[in-house]
Every structure is written in structure tokens, then in C-alpha cells.
Scaffold this motif. Structure first.
Motif, short mmCIF file in Angstrom:
data_model
loop_
_atom_site.label_atom_id
_atom_site.label_comp_id
_atom_site.label_asym_id
_atom_site.label_seq_id
_atom_site.Cartn_x
_atom_site.Cartn_y
_atom_site.Cartn_z
N ALA A 57 1.93 -3.36 -4.36
CA ALA A 57 2.19 -2.46 -5.48
C ALA A 57 2.86 -1.16 -5.05
CB ALA A 57 0.88 -2.14 -6.20
N VAL A 58 2.52 -0.68 -3.86
CA VAL A 58 3.03 0.62 -3.41
C VAL A 58 4.36 0.49 -2.69
CG1 VAL A 58 2.58 2.61 -1.91
CG2 VAL A 58 0.72 1.60 -3.24
N ASP A 59 4.41 -0.36 -1.66
CA ASP A 59 5.62 -0.53 -0.86
C ASP A 59 5.44 -1.73 0.06
OD1 ASP A 59 7.82 -0.46 0.77
OD2 ASP A 59 7.51 1.59 1.49
N PRO A 60 6.07 -2.85 -0.24
CA PRO A 60 5.93 -4.04 0.62
C PRO A 60 6.44 -3.82 2.04
CG PRO A 60 6.82 -4.64 -1.53
CD PRO A 60 6.84 -3.14 -1.46
N GLY A 61 7.16 -2.73 2.26
CA GLY A 61 7.66 -2.43 3.59
C GLY A 61 6.61 -1.85 4.52
N ILE A 62 5.44 -1.52 4.00
CA ILE A 62 4.35 -1.02 4.84
C ILE A 62 3.90 -2.13 5.79
CG2 ILE A 62 1.95 -0.22 4.85
CD1 ILE A 62 2.55 1.09 2.11
N ARG A 63 3.83 -1.82 7.07
CA ARG A 63 3.37 -2.81 8.05
C ARG A 63 1.84 -2.84 8.09
NH1 ARG A 63 4.37 -3.21 13.82
NH2 ARG A 63 4.80 -0.98 14.01
N VAL A 64 1.26 -4.02 8.05
CA VAL A 64 -0.19 -4.18 8.14
C VAL A 64 -0.52 -4.89 9.44
CG1 VAL A 64 -2.26 -5.12 7.07
CG2 VAL A 64 -0.38 -4.28 5.63
N LEU A 65 -1.34 -4.26 10.27
CA LEU A 65 -1.80 -4.85 11.51
C LEU A 65 -3.26 -5.26 11.37
CD1 LEU A 65 -0.36 -2.32 14.13
CD2 LEU A 65 0.67 -4.47 13.38
N GLN A 66 -3.59 -6.46 11.77
CA GLN A 66 -4.97 -6.92 11.73
C GLN A 66 -5.63 -6.68 13.09
OE1 GLN A 66 -6.99 -8.27 9.16
NE2 GLN A 66 -8.51 -7.90 10.77
N ALA A 67 -6.59 -5.75 13.13
CA ALA A 67 -7.31 -5.49 14.37
C ALA A 67 -8.20 -6.68 14.70
CB ALA A 67 -8.15 -4.23 14.25
N PRO A 68 -8.44 -6.97 15.98
CA PRO A 68 -9.28 -8.11 16.35
C PRO A 68 -10.73 -7.96 15.92
CG PRO A 68 -8.74 -6.77 18.28
CD PRO A 68 -7.89 -6.27 17.16
#
Length: 308
Positions: A57-68
Motif C-alpha cells: 500500500a505504501v511503496d512496493p519498492g521498499i526492501r523487506v529482509l527476513q531476519a533468521p
């Protein structure tokens, strides 16, 4: 490659994450000059059900990292930095709302101040016009610090200069450079789940000859302590555990007699009426971390001596 990376560690659904991200997307700095890196300290289900819809909704360009795993605040920041290559780094709590001019003015200040180690802005309470902090000062030798301006009615016009130098800073919204991050060694990862990582970073910046500055023209807002709760037992246990570890990791800065006297006075005047058992629990839970704290202190002292 973007000039600047914004690292936002997150794990709770109780935070106003969407409001936070929108404030970072709508900055006066051109969007292609910076990236937003969201570090999910929660599980993959949290990412799918809570984070993904907000990012879309905000910005699909935001990178999401999944921490272990849940790395805490410091670990989340470190994980974000390890996955970015930008020269300048901004760390942003997921319950903090950015001033539209924050990134542009921060980038400008870093570029014109080569000995700048850490940069912060004014932080006010998101629920009302009261100051949370405009920097942090050391009050007594036993690692109790005071947030400058805490609880005062907000009045940014009292500053005559666009920047002022600080002794310490609060870590909900701040920035540094990649080179300073490497020299300091990043945020201490023994303070999980939080507290005193920012204090130590500021102290070690100054030990290495870097300055800490406040941008007086930038005012961000912050809800604060939405994860642990500022009045909860979990908060006080974590706070006092981190306080003891900070003293052990940075003992060369303080004299032992001064620390013990200050701690005794605190217990007699305040501590006996304010969470004494959680303080003791904090100290007890710090015991397994003490050997690593002393080793880290020795390694940093060696690094400082090598730089002389």
C-alpha cells in the motif's frame, strides 16, 4: 546504488508501521537517492499477514529482509547494514514518524562535516507537543542518563544555530556513515532486546575522535516503548541488564569508586522505591553475558590504542 539506506527493524503489530513508512517515502529528498530497508524480526507469517500489505500500500519498492530470528534492535540494525552498500545509513524505529526534511538535511550535514560520527534530530512525543529528547547527557557515573528536554513543551525556535554538538544521543532516529559504523564496530549485540546500544555507540564515536550532532531544524515524532512498555517488568529488567553491561564494556571511562558511590546513593534515594527487584533480576540475567562484554571492551580498547 542509493546514497543513503534507511534501516527499520520491526517485529510487532502494535506499532504504527504504515505511518512510519509513509513518512519515510514522502521526503523532500529525491526517492531514487535513498532506499528503505525493512528488517522483519518476526516470523514469516508476520511478514505475510502484517508487513506485506503495508508495503504494498505504501511503496512496493521498499526492501523487506527476513531476519533468521528475532535479533532485537541492535541485531536488526546490524543485519540491515550487512545487506546494504550505501555510504550513509539512517536507523529508524518502526514507531517513529519522520520530518519531511530529515533525510535531505541529514545527507547535507554528513557531506559537509567529515568528522561527523552520528547525527540525530529533535524528537517529540507523537501523542502530544512535548519533547522526548534533544540529545542525551550523562547524569551520574552509574550509567543513568537524562534525555535533554524530556517532558518540556516543544519550542524549536529557542535554537539559534542549525546544529549543536552533543555528548550522547537517543537511538530511535539517527544516522552514521558506513566507515564510522565499521570503526566503532556497529551497535553492541549483547544488549538484546535493547537499551544502551546507542549510548555506547555515541561514547565510542567520541573516543575515536568523531562528533555527535543534533539537527535543530528537524523535528521527528516518536511513540516510544510500544514493544516492551515503559512501565513493564520486562522493560526494567532489560534496562538494568543493559545498564550493567554498558558499565562493564566501558569501565575505562568511569572510576570504580565513583560508580559504586553513585549506585549506592541511587539505591538509597530512589532505587528502593523504584523497581528494586527488576533491577536485581536485570543484573542476574546479565551474568552469562559478562565474559563477552569484557572481551569486547578489551578489543575496542586495543583498537583505540592502535589509532593513536
Amino acid at each position: 546504488m542509493p546514497e543513503l539506506s534507511i534501516i527499520v527493524p520491526t517485529c510487532s503489530r502494535q506499532v504504527p508501521l504504515e505511518q512510519c513508512l509513509r513518512s519515510l517515502v514522502h521526503q523532500s529528498l529525491s526517492r531514487e537517492r535513498y532506499e528503505i530497508v525493512l528488517v522483519n524480526n518476526g516470523d514469516k507469517e508476520h511478514a505475510r499477514l502484517f508487513i506485506a500489505p503495508i508495503v504494498q500500500a505504501v511503496d512496493p519498492g521498499i526492501r523487506v529482509l527476513q531476519a533468521p530470528k528475532n535479533l532485537g534492535y541492535a541485531g536488526g540494525c546490524r543485519y540491515g547494514v550487512d545487506n546494504t552498500d550505501s555510504e550513509y545509513i539512517i536507523f529508524h524505529n518502526d514507531d517513529a514518524i519522520a520530518d519531511p526534511a530529515w533525510l535531505a538535511l541529514a545527507l547535507s550535514e554528513f557531506k559537509k562535516t567529515p568528522d561527523l560520527g552520528a547525527l540525530v534530530c529533535r524528537v517529540v512525543d507523537a501523542t502530544g507537543p512535548r519533547i522526548q529528547h534533544e540529545g542525551v547527557t550523562q547524569v551520574v557515573p552509574n550509567a543513568l542518563f537524562w534525555q535533554t528536554g524530556w517532558g518540556e513543551i516543544d519550542n524549536p525556535k529557542r535554537f539559534e544555530e542549525p546544529t549543536v554538538d552533543l555528548e550522547f544521543f537517543g537511538g530511535c532516529i539517527w544516522g552514521t556513515t558506513g566507515s564510522v559504523w565499521e570503526k566503532v564496530g556497529g551497535l553492541g549485540n549483547l544488549y538484546h532486546p535493547g537499551y544502551y546500544e546507542d549510548t555506547e555507540f555515541g561514547l565510542r564515536c567520541r573516543q575515536l575522535g568523531y562528533r555527535i550532532r543534533l539537527l535543530t531544524q528537524v523535528t521527528c515524532s516518536h511513540y516510544g516503548s510500544l514493544t516492551l512498555g515503559s512501565a513493564s517488568n520486562a522493560y526494567w529488567i532489560a534496562f538494568h541488564r543493559s545498564r550493567l553491561l554498558f558499565l562493564l564494556r566501558n569501565r575505562t571511562v568511569f572510576r570504580n569508586k565513583e560508580i559504586l558511590r553513585a549506585e549506592w546513593r541511587w539505591w538509597m534515594d530512589i532505587g528502593a522505591d523504584s523497581h528494586p527487584f527488576t533491577c536485581l533480576l536485570g543484573w542476574i540475567t546479565a551474568i552469562p553475558r559478562i565474559p563477552r562484554a569484557l572481551m569486547d571492551r578489551r578489543q575496542f580498547k586495543k583498537k583505540c590504542l592502535q589509532g593513536l
